[in-house]
Design a protein around this motif. Structure first.
Motif: not given
Length: 416
Positions: A33-34, A36-37, A39, A341, A367, A370, A387
């Motif tokens: 999840a991290a 994919m975001s 961040e 990330v 993914p 970042a 994205a």
């Protein structure tokens, strides 16, 4: 290890368990999840590293988590942070796999680490260097690079090969590949394998900074790790562990195990060029990728995405882009790097990236990288930014390249 038997004659090897302790989360779902975001987890340090005036004062740390389910108080006194992270990740991986009773001499432990027990060495030298007779009694066991592998074997009673592979940033990938070979050769039926490191220390941060390998964005840690970006200035130090359980596919299917995917191909070689810099033409790295793909019985066109080593150092990213361009004859599939990330977990990076790559391939998603705004290597490779990108279900190539010219690549196939 010698070459494995021909693909048609060797057992297929699957991943049935995964455990992670990382800056991006302590479960695989949290990490994905991290990632994919997109961040960054980099943050300013507020400990003794600042007091010692290290030139780099930020990193990607593993958040605190409850150690009670994993280690006794006695064990906590005996192990250092790198081993702690590896032990905890191994417990999670073995639990996730739900291994049935297997003859203990048929289960091995293969770990990779680039630094080993350096944090304990450094702390002991600083605290007791003037008083050698006051050294803690657990100094040697805490600093041995093979402590983590040995303790995992002891914890679970695994009597098979118990090896620690040290090939710098390729260590975790080499560990997985060599465990794969042991199973393919029939020496093992299963293995706990992966990588770990916890190198956020004054020596490591200062040493890498002196080499101009680390980002110096002390005023903006969250934007410091930017693989393949035109404005990159070095990697961000991370820490963590990722452990996988590998099994023969036929045995896993027979017991109804959940299968994360298959380790289908592996290759390793050397640049034999420079102790720290990759070969700029990427010939050996490209050959390593091609051999891993061939080892999986595939052609380059079958690969659906690439999890690049992608450290955010100028030389590494440029050389890897060149190698990818060569391997795929200018038609490389979408490329990502999760180090934007997580930071760079050194010996743990390849294992974590292989696990994440396998899950992402199964979800048909690449993914984004970042902090990527302008790709410096856009003329050679297609780096995903902004994205997540949807792709077809296909195998994924995961790359790891370490100081000393150490190259290691895995091909992973999602599903059964």
């Amino acid at each position: 290890m010698t070459s494995p038997p021909p693909a048609a004659d060797r057992p297929r090897v699957v991943v049935t368990g995964i455990g992670v302790k990382t800056p991006a989360g302590n479960t695989l779902d949290e990490v994905v999840a991290a990632v994919m975001s997109a961040e960054s987890t980099a943050a300013a340090l507020v400990d003794e590293l600042v007091d010692r005036q290290a030139p780099v004062r930020f990193a990607c740390r593993v958040p605190d988590f409850d150690l009670e389910p994993y280690l006794t108080r006695r064990e906590l006194r005996q192990v250092d942070r790198p081993t702690t992270l590896a032990l905890c990740a191994a417990v999670d991986a073995v639990r996730d796999a739900g291994l049935p009773p297997i003859p203990p001499d048929r289960v091995g432990v293969h770990l990779g680490t680039g630094i080993g027990g350096l944090p304990s060495m450094e702390a002991t030298a600083l605290d007791h260097g003037a008083d050698p007779m006051g050294m803690p009694v657990h100094t040697v066991p805490r600093t041995m690079a093979n402590s983590a592998a040995a303790r995992i074997a002891m914890r679970h009673g695994f009597l098979g090969s118990c090896l620690t592979h040290t090939t710098a940033c390729a260590s975790g990938t080499n560990a997985i590949g060599e465990a794969l070979r042991r199973i393919q050769h029939g020496e093992l039926d299963a293995a706990v394998t992966g990588g770990f490191d916890a190198a956020i220390t004054t020596i490591m941060l200062s040493g890498f900074a002196r080499m101009r390998a680390l980002s110096l964005r002390n005023d903006d840690p969250g934007r410091a790790s930017r693989p393949f970006d035109a404005d990159r200035d070095g990697f961000v130090m991370g820490e963590g562990a990722a452990l996988l359980v590998l099994e023969r596919r036929d045995a896993a299917l027979a017991r109804g195990a959940r299968i994360h995917g298959e380790v289908a191909g592996y290759a390793t070689n050397s640049d034999a060029f420079h102790i720290a810099a990759p070969h700029p033409e990427g010939a050996a790295a490209a050959a390593c990728m091609a051999r891993a793909i061939a080892d999986a019985g595939l052609r380059p066109a079958a690969i659906g995405q690439v999890n690049a080593h992608g450290t955010a150092t100028r030389l590494n990213d440029r050389a890897e882009a060149t190698a990818l361009h060569r391997c795929f004859a200018g038609q490389a599939p979408p490329v990502t790097s999760i180090k934007g990330v997580t930071g760079h977990l050194i010996g743990g990076s390849g294992a974590l990236e292989a696990a994440v790559a396998l899950v992402c391939a199964g979800r048909r998603t690449v993914p984004p990288v970042a902090n990527l705004t302008t790709c410096a290597e856009a003329d050679r490779i297609d780096v995903v930014a902004g994205a997540p990108r949807q792709v077809a279900l296909a195998p994924v190539l995961s790359n790891s390249f370490g100081f000393g010219g150490q190259n290691a690549c895995l091909v992973l196939t999602p599903g059964n």
